[in-house]
Motif scaffolding. Structure first.
Motif, PDB file in Angstrom:
ATOM      1  N   GLU A  22       3.644  -4.249  13.825  1.00  0.00           N
ATOM      2  CA  GLU A  22       3.997  -4.653  12.224  1.00  0.00           C
ATOM      3  C   GLU A  22       2.749  -4.537  11.711  1.00  0.00           C
ATOM      4  O   GLU A  22       3.083  -4.700   9.854  1.00  0.00           O
ATOM      5  N   ASP A  23       2.133  -4.665  11.509  1.00  0.00           N
ATOM      6  CA  ASP A  23       0.687  -4.577  11.225  1.00  0.00           C
ATOM      7  C   ASP A  23       0.123  -2.897  10.673  1.00  0.00           C
ATOM      8  O   ASP A  23      -0.442  -2.975   9.258  1.00  0.00           O
ATOM      9  N   MET A  24       1.016  -2.487  11.504  1.00  0.00           N
ATOM     10  CA  MET A  24       1.037  -1.230  10.618  1.00  0.00           C
ATOM     11  C   MET A  24       2.066  -0.023   9.738  1.00  0.00           C
ATOM     12  O   MET A  24       1.831  -0.325   8.355  1.00  0.00           O
ATOM     13  N   LEU A  25       3.349  -1.469   9.734  1.00  0.00           N
ATOM     14  CA  LEU A  25       3.951  -1.402   8.647  1.00  0.00           C
ATOM     15  C   LEU A  25       3.420  -2.881   7.150  1.00  0.00           C
ATOM     16  O   LEU A  25       3.748  -1.854   6.066  1.00  0.00           O
ATOM     17  N   THR A  26       2.884  -3.312   7.582  1.00  0.00           N
ATOM     18  CA  THR A  26       2.346  -4.102   6.357  1.00  0.00           C
ATOM     19  C   THR A  26       1.371  -2.823   5.680  1.00  0.00           C
ATOM     20  O   THR A  26       0.931  -3.134   4.923  1.00  0.00           O
ATOM     21  N   PHE A  27       0.445  -1.538   6.298  1.00  0.00           N
ATOM     22  CA  PHE A  27      -0.468  -0.941   5.972  1.00  0.00           C
ATOM     23  C   PHE A  27       0.100   0.029   4.440  1.00  0.00           C
ATOM     24  O   PHE A  27      -0.287  -0.341   3.924  1.00  0.00           O
ATOM     25  N   PHE A  28       1.229  -0.170   5.005  1.00  0.00           N
ATOM     26  CA  PHE A  28       2.272   1.006   4.174  1.00  0.00           C
ATOM     27  C   PHE A  28       2.846   0.243   3.429  1.00  0.00           C
ATOM     28  O   PHE A  28       2.939   0.944   2.672  1.00  0.00           O
ATOM     29  N   ALA A  29       3.264  -1.284   3.528  1.00  0.00           N
ATOM     30  CA  ALA A  29       4.308  -1.859   2.931  1.00  0.00           C
ATOM     31  C   ALA A  29       3.375  -2.042   1.217  1.00  0.00           C
ATOM     32  O   ALA A  29       3.660  -2.598   0.465  1.00  0.00           O
ATOM     33  N   LYS A  30       1.794  -2.892   1.232  1.00  0.00           N
ATOM     34  CA  LYS A  30       0.957  -2.724   0.486  1.00  0.00           C
ATOM     35  C   LYS A  30       0.578  -3.182  -0.571  1.00  0.00           C
ATOM     36  O   LYS A  30      -0.091  -2.511  -1.647  1.00  0.00           O
ATOM     37  N   GLU A  31       1.464  -1.236  -0.460  1.00  0.00           N
ATOM     38  CA  GLU A  31       0.853   0.454  -1.318  1.00  0.00           C
ATOM     39  C   GLU A  31       1.850   1.483  -1.622  1.00  0.00           C
ATOM     40  O   GLU A  31       1.816   1.640  -1.109  1.00  0.00           O
ATOM     41  N   ASP A  32       1.672   1.392  -2.580  1.00  0.00           N
ATOM     42  CA  ASP A  32       3.330   2.252  -3.371  1.00  0.00           C
ATOM     43  C   ASP A  32       2.091   3.878  -2.985  1.00  0.00           C
ATOM     44  O   ASP A  32       1.994   4.132  -4.301  1.00  0.00           O
ATOM     45  N   LYS A  33       2.205   4.252  -1.680  1.00  0.00           N
ATOM     46  CA  LYS A  33       1.236   5.838  -2.379  1.00  0.00           C
ATOM     47  C   LYS A  33       0.906   6.193  -0.582  1.00  0.00           C
ATOM     48  O   LYS A  33       1.011   5.797   0.657  1.00  0.00           O
ATOM     49  N   TYR A  34       0.780   7.125  -0.469  1.00  0.00           N
ATOM     50  CA  TYR A  34       0.505   8.268   0.766  1.00  0.00           C
ATOM     51  C   TYR A  34      -0.882   7.808   1.434  1.00  0.00           C
ATOM     52  O   TYR A  34      -1.935   7.944   0.838  1.00  0.00           O
ATOM     53  N   HIS A  35      -0.567   7.757   3.020  1.00  0.00           N
ATOM     54  CA  HIS A  35      -1.926   7.472   3.237  1.00  0.00           C
ATOM     55  C   HIS A  35      -1.302   8.269   4.818  1.00  0.00           C
ATOM     56  O   HIS A  35      -0.997   8.759   4.925  1.00  0.00           O
ATOM     57  N   THR A  36      -3.415   8.692   5.362  1.00  0.00           N
ATOM     58  CA  THR A  36      -3.478   9.976   6.194  1.00  0.00           C
ATOM     59  C   THR A  36      -3.819   9.075   7.268  1.00  0.00           C
ATOM     60  O   THR A  36      -3.834   7.230   7.541  1.00  0.00           O
ATOM     61  N   ALA A  37      -3.710   9.984   8.272  1.00  0.00           N
ATOM     62  CA  ALA A  37      -3.194   8.898  10.105  1.00  0.00           C
ATOM     63  C   ALA A  37      -4.937   8.620  10.160  1.00  0.00           C
ATOM     64  O   ALA A  37      -5.329   7.057  10.509  1.00  0.00           O
ATOM     65  N   ASP A  39      -6.159   7.139   8.079  1.00  0.00           N
ATOM     66  CA  ASP A  39      -6.493   5.660   6.994  1.00  0.00           C
ATOM     67  C   ASP A  39      -6.148   4.735   8.011  1.00  0.00           C
ATOM     68  O   ASP A  39      -7.087   3.596   7.580  1.00  0.00           O
ATOM     69  N   LEU A  40      -5.153   4.727   8.695  1.00  0.00           N
ATOM     70  CA  LEU A  40      -4.328   4.116   8.762  1.00  0.00           C
ATOM     71  C   LEU A  40      -5.257   3.516  10.430  1.00  0.00           C
ATOM     72  O   LEU A  40      -5.556   2.368  11.088  1.00  0.00           O
ATOM     73  N   TYR A  41      -5.614   4.125  10.855  1.00  0.00           N
ATOM     74  CA  TYR A  41      -6.929   4.456  12.124  1.00  0.00           C
ATOM     75  C   TYR A  41      -7.499   3.702  12.055  1.00  0.00           C
ATOM     76  O   TYR A  41      -8.586   2.872  12.068  1.00  0.00           O
ATOM     77  N   LYS A  42      -8.333   3.673  10.646  1.00  0.00           N
ATOM     78  CA  LYS A  42      -9.644   2.932  10.093  1.00  0.00           C
ATOM     79  C   LYS A  42      -9.015   1.252  10.200  1.00  0.00           C
ATOM     80  O   LYS A  42      -9.771   0.556  10.036  1.00  0.00           O
ATOM     81  N   TYR A  43      -8.095   1.258   9.657  1.00  0.00           N
ATOM     82  CA  TYR A  43      -7.575   0.107   9.063  1.00  0.00           C
ATOM     83  C   TYR A  43      -7.384  -1.326  10.463  1.00  0.00           C
ATOM     84  O   TYR A  43      -7.604  -2.083  10.388  1.00  0.00           O
ATOM     85  N   MET A  44      -6.727  -0.410  10.699  1.00  0.00           N
ATOM     86  CA  MET A  44      -6.088  -0.986  12.597  1.00  0.00           C
ATOM     87  C   MET A  44      -7.483  -0.984  13.425  1.00  0.00           C
ATOM     88  O   MET A  44      -7.558  -1.637  14.132  1.00  0.00           O
ATOM     89  N   VAL A  56      -2.089   5.709  16.756  1.00  0.00           N
ATOM     90  CA  VAL A  56      -1.698   5.152  15.808  1.00  0.00           C
ATOM     91  C   VAL A  56      -1.210   6.511  15.372  1.00  0.00           C
ATOM     92  O   VAL A  56       0.427   6.408  14.850  1.00  0.00           O
ATOM     93  N   TYR A  57      -1.180   7.579  16.367  1.00  0.00           N
ATOM     94  CA  TYR A  57      -0.477   9.056  15.472  1.00  0.00           C
ATOM     95  C   TYR A  57       0.810   8.487  16.258  1.00  0.00           C
ATOM     96  O   TYR A  57       2.065   9.864  15.911  1.00  0.00           O
ATOM     97  N   ARG A  58       1.227   8.371  17.617  1.00  0.00           N
ATOM     98  CA  ARG A  58       2.453   8.138  18.115  1.00  0.00           C
ATOM     99  C   ARG A  58       3.450   7.435  17.555  1.00  0.00           C
ATOM    100  O   ARG A  58       4.635   8.134  17.496  1.00  0.00           O
ATOM    101  N   ASN A  59       2.796   6.022  16.592  1.00  0.00           N
ATOM    102  CA  ASN A  59       3.132   5.570  16.076  1.00  0.00           C
ATOM    103  C   ASN A  59       3.855   6.048  14.615  1.00  0.00           C
ATOM    104  O   ASN A  59       4.821   5.597  14.483  1.00  0.00           O
ATOM    105  N   LEU A  60       3.203   6.607  14.471  1.00  0.00           N
ATOM    106  CA  LEU A  60       3.248   7.542  12.774  1.00  0.00           C
ATOM    107  C   LEU A  60       4.832   7.833  13.053  1.00  0.00           C
ATOM    108  O   LEU A  60       5.172   8.248  12.245  1.00  0.00           O
ATOM    109  N   ASN A  61       4.617   8.799  14.317  1.00  0.00           N
ATOM    110  CA  ASN A  61       6.089   9.941  14.106  1.00  0.00           C
ATOM    111  C   ASN A  61       7.186   9.333  14.440  1.00  0.00           C
ATOM    112  O   ASN A  61       8.253   9.962  14.064  1.00  0.00           O
TER     113      ASN A  61
END
Length: 137
Positions: A22-37, A39-44, A56-61
């Motif tokens: 859910e936190d991974m989805l929150t990361f992407f839902a809060k901004e209308d832009k592209y992020h790298t793996a 970026d998500l890793y640092k956030y998580m 992180v990468y397994r969930n991205l895929n």
């Protein structure tokens, strides 16, 4: 797509909805832009010290395979964003910040005429450059 729609897709496919997912989805839902793996890793990592990059990468895929996220290659690296596939459109993508702007026209109308004897299976049209905020003054 919003976070609740993404959660619904995961649950319908039989995937367990964890706080991490859910936190991974929150990361992407809060901004209308592209992020790298990365970026998500640092956030998580802020909330889940010791989380592996592999997790992180397994969930991205997984999210990409389920159509929750869309991806593009930007600066020789794969970038992800929440799928915005409500209707057929393309994007301008800022090379610096990853922000996107919808382009509500499609060059395929002309291309299909040029390739009338060819069977086209799909297409992807993206325009890259600098958004107004990232342009030097």
């Amino acid at each position: 797509m919003n976070k609740q729609e993404a959660i619904s897709i995961l649950q319908k496919q039989g995937f367990k909805m964890t706080k991490r997912r859910e936190d991974m989805l929150t990361f992407f839902a809060k901004e209308d832009k592209y992020h790298t793996a990365k970026d998500l890793y640092k956030y998580m990592e802020l909330n889940y010290p010791g989380i592996s990059f592999d997790t992180v990468y397994r969930n991205l895929n997984l999210y990409h395979d389920l159509g929750i996220l869309e991806s593009t290659d930007l600066n020789a690296e794969k970038h992800f964003r929440m799928n915005c596939g409500s209707h057929h459109h393309h994007h301008f993508i800022c090379n610096t910040c990853g922000k996107t702007k919808k382009i509500n026209m499609c060059p395929m109308d002309d291309v299909e005429q040029l390739l009338s004897k060819y069977k086209i299976d799909g297409h992807k049209f993206e325009v890259y450059g600098l958004c107004p905020t990232c342009q030097p003054v």
